[in-house]
Design a protein around this motif. Structure first.
Motif, mmCIF file in Angstrom:
data_model
loop_
_atom_site.group_PDB
_atom_site.id
_atom_site.type_symbol
_atom_site.label_atom_id
_atom_site.label_comp_id
_atom_site.label_asym_id
_atom_site.label_seq_id
_atom_site.Cartn_x
_atom_site.Cartn_y
_atom_site.Cartn_z
ATOM 1 N N SER A 32 -49.465 -19.826 29.026
ATOM 2 C CA SER A 32 -48.185 -19.816 29.737
ATOM 3 C C SER A 32 -47.108 -19.710 28.667
ATOM 4 C CB SER A 32 -47.991 -21.111 30.524
ATOM 5 O OG SER A 32 -48.995 -21.232 31.484
ATOM 6 N N PHE A 33 -46.519 -18.524 28.570
ATOM 7 C CA PHE A 33 -45.479 -18.300 27.578
ATOM 8 C C PHE A 33 -44.139 -18.763 28.124
ATOM 9 C CE2 PHE A 33 -48.543 -14.756 26.804
ATOM 10 C CZ PHE A 33 -48.943 -15.120 25.522
ATOM 11 N N LEU A 37 -39.636 -16.266 25.384
ATOM 12 C CA LEU A 37 -40.651 -15.505 24.653
ATOM 13 C C LEU A 37 -41.098 -14.295 25.474
ATOM 14 C CD1 LEU A 37 -42.125 -15.636 21.943
ATOM 15 C CD2 LEU A 37 -43.928 -16.914 23.063
ATOM 16 N N LYS A 38 -41.286 -14.483 26.781
ATOM 17 C CA LYS A 38 -41.664 -13.355 27.651
ATOM 18 C C LYS A 38 -40.580 -12.281 27.630
ATOM 19 C CE LYS A 38 -43.305 -16.013 31.222
ATOM 20 N NZ LYS A 38 -43.756 -16.283 32.563
ATOM 21 N N ASN A 110 -50.110 -11.543 24.127
ATOM 22 C CA ASN A 110 -51.460 -11.290 24.626
ATOM 23 C C ASN A 110 -51.839 -12.404 25.602
ATOM 24 O OD1 ASN A 110 -54.216 -10.874 25.000
ATOM 25 N ND2 ASN A 110 -54.734 -11.802 23.048
ATOM 26 N N ALA A 111 -51.858 -12.082 26.874
ATOM 27 C CA ALA A 111 -52.198 -13.082 27.890
ATOM 28 C C ALA A 111 -53.609 -12.894 28.432
ATOM 29 C CB ALA A 111 -51.196 -13.006 29.040
ATOM 30 N N PHE A 117 -55.282 -12.706 19.087
ATOM 31 C CA PHE A 117 -54.250 -13.723 18.934
ATOM 32 C C PHE A 117 -53.254 -13.652 20.076
ATOM 33 C CE2 PHE A 117 -56.089 -13.115 14.787
ATOM 34 C CZ PHE A 117 -56.255 -14.419 14.359
ATOM 35 N N LEU A 118 -52.574 -14.763 20.343
ATOM 36 C CA LEU A 118 -51.590 -14.827 21.429
ATOM 37 C C LEU A 118 -50.387 -13.930 21.165
ATOM 38 C CD1 LEU A 118 -51.543 -18.676 22.031
ATOM 39 C CD2 LEU A 118 -52.393 -16.935 23.609
#
Length: 131
Positions: A32-33, A37-38, A110-111, A117-118
């Protein structure tokens, strides 16, 4: 929480580590970003931190960026939410350095892929900085 600057869709946005590390990873790798950040996803960002090589090479086109230098990766490994993959412009490499780096490039969140990596900063430029 710090007041965050408005996002510039055409310029370079400074990305604070506090925003990066607010990401929460749930079960089955569902991150959950935070909204800010999103909103920065696919935009130009600038993040300052320390290089952590991915392998033994002295020069590389990709490496990890972390907020603070780590003496022993196995003893002091940062949380998965505090590691950013930096990928330099294709064809470019950078010598491994212990100094502080400013990484500028396009942020990709990266979800979906638990094997990656995220956060990935692509087409990046890395310069040493004292800031």
């Amino acid at each position: 929480l710090v007041d965050l600057p408005p996002i510039d869709p055409k310029g370079v946005n400074v990305l604070p580590w506090t925003v990066v590390t607010e990401t929460v990873v749930g079960r089955k790798y569902h991150p959950s970003f935070p909204k800010y950040l999103k909103d920065l996803d696919s935009k130009q960002v600038q993040l300052t931190g320390y290089m952590q090589p991915l392998g033994e090479e002295q020069e590389s086109g990709s490496f990890l960026l972390i907020e603070y230098p780590v003496g022993c990766w196995f003893c002091e490994m940062p949380e998965v939410t505090a590691i950013v993959l930096g990928e330099l412009t294709p064809g470019k490499t950078r010598e491994v350095t212990r100094g502080r780096l400013r990484l500028t490039g396009r942020l990709h969140l990266n979800a979906t892929d638990p094997e990656n990596f995220l956060y990935i900063i692509k087409d990046a430029k890395a310069v040493e900085t004292d800031e």
